[in-house]
Design an enzyme around this catalytic site. Structure first.
Site, PDB file in Angstrom:
ATOM      1  N   CYS A 179       0.824  -1.212   0.000  1.00 35.49           N
ATOM      2  CA  CYS A 179       0.000   0.000   0.000  1.00 35.49           C
ATOM      3  C   CYS A 179       0.858   1.262   0.000  1.00 35.49           C
ATOM      4  CB  CYS A 179      -0.919  -0.020   1.219  1.00 35.49           C
ATOM      5  SG  CYS A 179      -1.896   1.484   1.377  1.00 35.49           S
ATOM      6  N   CYS A 197      -0.396   4.102   2.205  1.00 30.46           N
ATOM      7  CA  CYS A 197      -0.217   3.903   3.646  1.00 30.46           C
ATOM      8  C   CYS A 197       1.234   4.159   4.034  1.00 30.46           C
ATOM      9  CB  CYS A 197      -0.553   2.471   4.053  1.00 30.46           C
ATOM     10  SG  CYS A 197      -2.055   1.832   3.369  1.00 30.46           S
ATOM     11  N   ASP A 198       2.151   3.679   3.225  1.00 27.73           N
ATOM     12  CA  ASP A 198       3.547   3.615   3.659  1.00 27.73           C
ATOM     13  C   ASP A 198       4.508   4.518   2.887  1.00 27.73           C
ATOM     14  OD1 ASP A 198       2.708   1.656   5.444  1.00 27.73           O
ATOM     15  OD2 ASP A 198       2.974   0.069   3.968  1.00 27.73           O
TER      16      ASP A 198
END
Ligand code: NAP
Length: 325
Positions: free
Chosen positions: A137, A140-141
């Site tokens: 992701c 997300c990261d």
């Protein structure tokens, strides 16, 4: 075990664009839906950045924000939510049984909208380094990779989108793809191709990811020559497609060889599964389009199909009638 013997008109399992659209329609149609949204509510758009192709948002909207709007709209019409995972189902018979741990919920209809999850490469060190440089992701990261070097694996739209997004943070992004042809749409491929921070490595597979506490390199192998190499990287983003989340429904609902639920079982209802009163919508039954808008559209169809089915049941006179379990 607890059960209050109330038979809901419909239970919606899952809360991505499909499930929440089904919730909006069934709630507005006064069917008082119970949405079991899961611990990780909101579906795949919660893991995405800007959504530019959802109609009605000409300037784009962030995925999580869009999902909050969907949910608020369903709540406005009275949809009830349980933020837990369904643990077991029994879908045969007129009254469907849905368990959340020891709590049993009953319904005349069930709408399955559990979506799909990211696939992994199956590398020896992939799971060990997950969250330590390996990710599925980018939104997300990606933030953790400021000025770092990253590799994205895959040749589809997800890989192009993740790679392009990651150039906001990373100083260099490689796209590693196992063959020459790309599945990605032309526009997304070109966007990646024209990005000066992105470099393509084709005809290459990743054979392992290297690192003790954090990713330091990827082991590569050329599929044409067999030549092996080690590419120094700080992050490996895996973007190789998804698997439908249908484990819960195995041996009950008919699926294809990849586990996608087969719909249109009843010719007049496109979201009907093989079990009367059970409908499926969104990515859990769609391996072709997989867009938020198509998922939302099928969620609407599922709601209307469920409503139609309920109307055909002589014993359903009012919402949420109490009967013995
Ligand atoms: P996808 O289209 O199925 O592409 C998966 C890619 O991963 C393919 O290039 C495939 O290679 C590769 N791959 C699969 N297994 C692999 C393995 N074990 N090792 C190495 N490579 C592997 O999946 P996706 O990119 O996630 O896209 C899914 C759907 O969502 C598509 O319909 C796409 O258009 C849509 N999508 C749309 C957007 C958008 O419009 N904003 C963004 C993301 C996704 P091969 O080609 O060789 O099979």
């Amino acid at each position: 075990m607890s059960s209050n013997n109330m038979v809901h008109n419909t239970i919606i399992v899952g809360s991505g664009p499909a499930g929440l659209t089904a919730a909006i329609y069934t709630a507005r149609g006064r069917l008082d839906p119970l949405v079991i949204e899961g611990y990780q509510a909101g579906g795949q758009l919660m893991l995405t950045s800007e959504v530019e192709n959802f109609p009605g948002f000409k300037d784009g909207i962030m995925g999580p924000e869009l999902m909050m709007e969907f949910r608020a709209q369903a709540e406005r019409f009275g949809a009830e939510f349980i933020t837990k995972n369904v643990t077991k189902v029994e879908l045969d018979g007129d009254i469907k049984k849905v368990w959340v741990d020891d709590d049993l919920y009953l319904a005349h209809t069930v709408i399955i909208s559990t979506g799909a999850s990211a696939n992994l490469l199956g590398l020896k060190n992939e799971s060990r380094l997950m969250g330590r440089g390996v990710s599925t992701c980018a939104t997300c990261d990606g933030f953790f990779f400021r000025d770092k070097t990253i590799a994205v694996v895959g040749g589809g739209d997800s890989a192009m989108e993740e790679a392009t997004f990651l150039t906001r943070f990373a100083k260099k992004v490689y796209i590693i793809h196992r063959r020459e042809g790309f599945r990605a749409s032309k526009i997304m491929f070109e966007k990646a191709e024209n990005n000066p921070k992105i470099e393509f490595i084709i005809n290459t597979i990743v054979t392992d990811v290297v690192g003790e506490d954090a990713v330091t390199a990827a082991k590569l192998q050329n599929t044409q020559t067999g030549e092996e190499a080690e590419l120094p990287i700080d992050g490996l983003f895996v973007a190789i497609g998804h698997t439908p989340n249908t484990e819960l429904f195995k041996n009950q609902v008919t699926m294809d060889e990849k586990g996608y639920i087969i719909t249109s079982s009843d010719k007049s209802h496109i979201t009907a599964t093989n079990i009367p009163g059970v409908f499926a919508c969104g990515d859990v039954q769609d391996k072709r389009y997989r867009q938020a808008i198509t998922a939302a559209g099928s969620g609407c169809s599922a709601a209307l199909d469920a409503e139609h089915y309920l109307e055909s049941l002589p014993e359903v006179e009012d919402v949420s009638e109490p009967v013995a379990a």
